[in-house]
Motif scaffolding. Structure first.
Motif, PDB file in Angstrom:
ATOM      1  N   CYS A 104       0.739  -1.099  -0.145  1.00  0.00           N
ATOM      2  CA  CYS A 104       0.028  -0.050   0.147  1.00  0.00           C
ATOM      3  C   CYS A 104       0.964   1.318   0.000  1.00  0.00           C
ATOM      4  O   CYS A 104       2.021   1.187   0.266  1.00  0.00           O
ATOM      5  N   ILE A 134      -7.281   8.640  -7.099  1.00  0.00           N
ATOM      6  CA  ILE A 134      -7.896   7.114  -6.992  1.00  0.00           C
ATOM      7  C   ILE A 134      -7.630   6.471  -8.263  1.00  0.00           C
ATOM      8  O   ILE A 134      -7.251   5.166  -8.167  1.00  0.00           O
ATOM      9  N   GLU A 135      -8.199   6.877  -9.266  1.00  0.00           N
ATOM     10  CA  GLU A 135      -8.252   6.270 -10.635  1.00  0.00           C
ATOM     11  C   GLU A 135      -6.726   5.851 -10.992  1.00  0.00           C
ATOM     12  O   GLU A 135      -6.527   4.678 -11.522  1.00  0.00           O
ATOM     13  N   TYR A 136      -5.756   6.559 -10.501  1.00  0.00           N
ATOM     14  CA  TYR A 136      -4.435   6.223 -11.169  1.00  0.00           C
ATOM     15  C   TYR A 136      -3.808   5.134 -10.247  1.00  0.00           C
ATOM     16  O   TYR A 136      -3.154   4.277 -10.742  1.00  0.00           O
ATOM     17  N   ALA A 137      -4.237   5.360  -8.975  1.00  0.00           N
ATOM     18  CA  ALA A 137      -3.732   4.088  -7.998  1.00  0.00           C
ATOM     19  C   ALA A 137      -4.360   2.976  -8.580  1.00  0.00           C
ATOM     20  O   ALA A 137      -3.733   1.689  -8.423  1.00  0.00           O
ATOM     21  N   ARG A 138      -5.604   2.943  -8.998  1.00  0.00           N
ATOM     22  CA  ARG A 138      -6.204   1.676  -9.166  1.00  0.00           C
ATOM     23  C   ARG A 138      -5.608   1.202 -10.441  1.00  0.00           C
ATOM     24  O   ARG A 138      -5.621  -0.020 -10.663  1.00  0.00           O
ATOM     25  N   SER A 139      -5.233   2.066 -11.161  1.00  0.00           N
ATOM     26  CA  SER A 139      -4.633   1.512 -12.658  1.00  0.00           C
ATOM     27  C   SER A 139      -3.292   0.922 -12.579  1.00  0.00           C
ATOM     28  O   SER A 139      -2.996   0.038 -13.147  1.00  0.00           O
ATOM     29  N   GLN A 141      -2.751  -0.567  -9.412  1.00  0.00           N
ATOM     30  CA  GLN A 141      -2.942  -1.670  -8.432  1.00  0.00           C
ATOM     31  C   GLN A 141      -2.187  -1.408  -7.248  1.00  0.00           C
ATOM     32  O   GLN A 141      -1.700  -2.395  -6.664  1.00  0.00           O
ATOM     33  N   PRO A 143      -3.219  -0.017  -3.569  1.00  0.00           N
ATOM     34  CA  PRO A 143      -3.962   0.652  -2.550  1.00  0.00           C
ATOM     35  C   PRO A 143      -3.540   1.792  -1.812  1.00  0.00           C
ATOM     36  O   PRO A 143      -2.355   1.936  -1.515  1.00  0.00           O
ATOM     37  N   CYS A 170     -13.159   6.599   3.078  1.00  0.00           N
ATOM     38  CA  CYS A 170     -13.515   5.363   2.131  1.00  0.00           C
ATOM     39  C   CYS A 170     -14.718   5.081   1.711  1.00  0.00           C
ATOM     40  O   CYS A 170     -14.862   4.781   0.472  1.00  0.00           O
ATOM     41  N   GLU A 175     -13.611   1.832  -3.974  1.00  0.00           N
ATOM     42  CA  GLU A 175     -12.606   0.734  -4.292  1.00  0.00           C
ATOM     43  C   GLU A 175     -11.275   1.373  -4.194  1.00  0.00           C
ATOM     44  O   GLU A 175     -11.126   2.243  -4.911  1.00  0.00           O
ATOM     45  N   GLY A 176     -10.369   0.680  -3.672  1.00  0.00           N
ATOM     46  CA  GLY A 176      -8.838   0.998  -3.796  1.00  0.00           C
ATOM     47  C   GLY A 176      -8.514   1.765  -2.777  1.00  0.00           C
ATOM     48  O   GLY A 176      -7.193   2.146  -2.819  1.00  0.00           O
TER      49      GLY A 176
END
Length: 279
Positions: A104, A134-139, A141, A143, A170, A175-176
């Motif tokens: 993380c 958040i979208e960049y972190a999700r892309s 992977q 957390p 949260c 998610e993420g």
């Protein structure tokens, strides 16, 4: 409900702030592994000194698990430019976390901008910042783990101070994103058990341990070794593990006048002893 006693070091991680003064990152990776410690959490200044590629190679070579990269966050700023610079820095931190396979990216979200008295506004900047990354972190992977800090840091380091506030964020972001629970910051909270239950297994991304000394001589740099203070660590660990947490237990001790003045081998030896005895 207290946790069952620990019998080995499979889930022991050391946040490298614990040996901040004594060792470089390369030295930490080697020594931790030699002492049978397979988890490490890394601060970005040490990572930069070592180099991301070199660190990634060493971590693989010594089969170390990176339990967290410290830190992202610090979203609030007095100007739009400052807030954008924080977002860009967080994107770089996400890339670094991905490169070293960190479990993380720990977020210390930031306090109020200089000269401000608007803590609600600072908290809105934190939420806006989280939505921006958040979208960049999700892309990639990676957390994101919000770390609520003790209220004494609300003005300058983190305007998110309770597990309840972290859970609310949260809920907003989705998610993420989850929570890094540091007992030093949240042990006092009468709602702690309920908020751990609310977080559940999915959101509990980190469990950080040390102790609260009485008296505490410095707000930042006088954390105690486990067993030297007033925190009931086994009780909090029991609550966390009752929710299904099976991750590492990460020792994070800032101690300018005590543990940072001792040889790293001695510090790690005591960490291991106390881990089995009092955690």
């Amino acid at each position: 409900m207290k946790a069952q006693p620990l019998t080995d070091f499979q889930r022991l991680s050391i946040n490298d702030a614990t040996t901040k003064i004594q060792l470089t990152l390369e030295e930490e990776i080697r020594l931790y592994a030699e002492m049978g410690i397979q988890g490490i959490s890394i601060w970005r200044d040490k990572l930069a000194q070592c180099g991301v590629d070199r660190a990634a190679k060493l971590l693989d070579e010594y089969r170390m698990t990176v339990t967290g990269l410290c830190r992202g966050g610090m979203f609030p700023a007095a100007t739009a430019q400052g807030r954008q610079e924080a977002i860009e820095d967080n994107r770089r931190a996400i890339e670094e976390a991905a490169a070293i396979k960190a479990q993380c990216l720990v977020l210390v979200v930031g306090g109020m901008p200089e000269g401000s008295k608007d803590i609600a506004g600072a908290r809105q900047m934190v939420l806006d910042g989280l939505h921006s990354i958040i979208e960049y972190a999700r892309s990639l992977q990676v957390p994101l783990a919000i770390e609520p800090l003790h209220p004494m840091y609300a003005a300058d380091r983190a305007c998110v101070n309770t597990m309840a506030q972290a859970n609310d964020l949260c809920d907003e972001v989705g998610e993420g994103i989850g929570i890094a629970l540091d007992v030093y910051h949240v042990w006092w909270d009468p709602d702690l058990r309920h908020q751990i239950q609310r977080a559940g297994k999915a959101r509990l991304l980190g469990f950080h341990i040390c102790d609260w000394l009485v008296p505490t001589q410095d707000m930042l740099l006088d954390r105690g070794m486990m067993g030297d203070g007033v925190i009931d660590i086994p009780q909090i660990r029991g609550w966390v593990e009752a929710e299904g947490y099976t991750g590492f237990h990460e020792v994070e001790i800032f101690s300018a006048e005590n543990w940072w003045q001792k040889p790293a081998e001695e510090v790690l030896t005591v960490c291991k002893e106390r881990y089995l005895k009092v955690v």
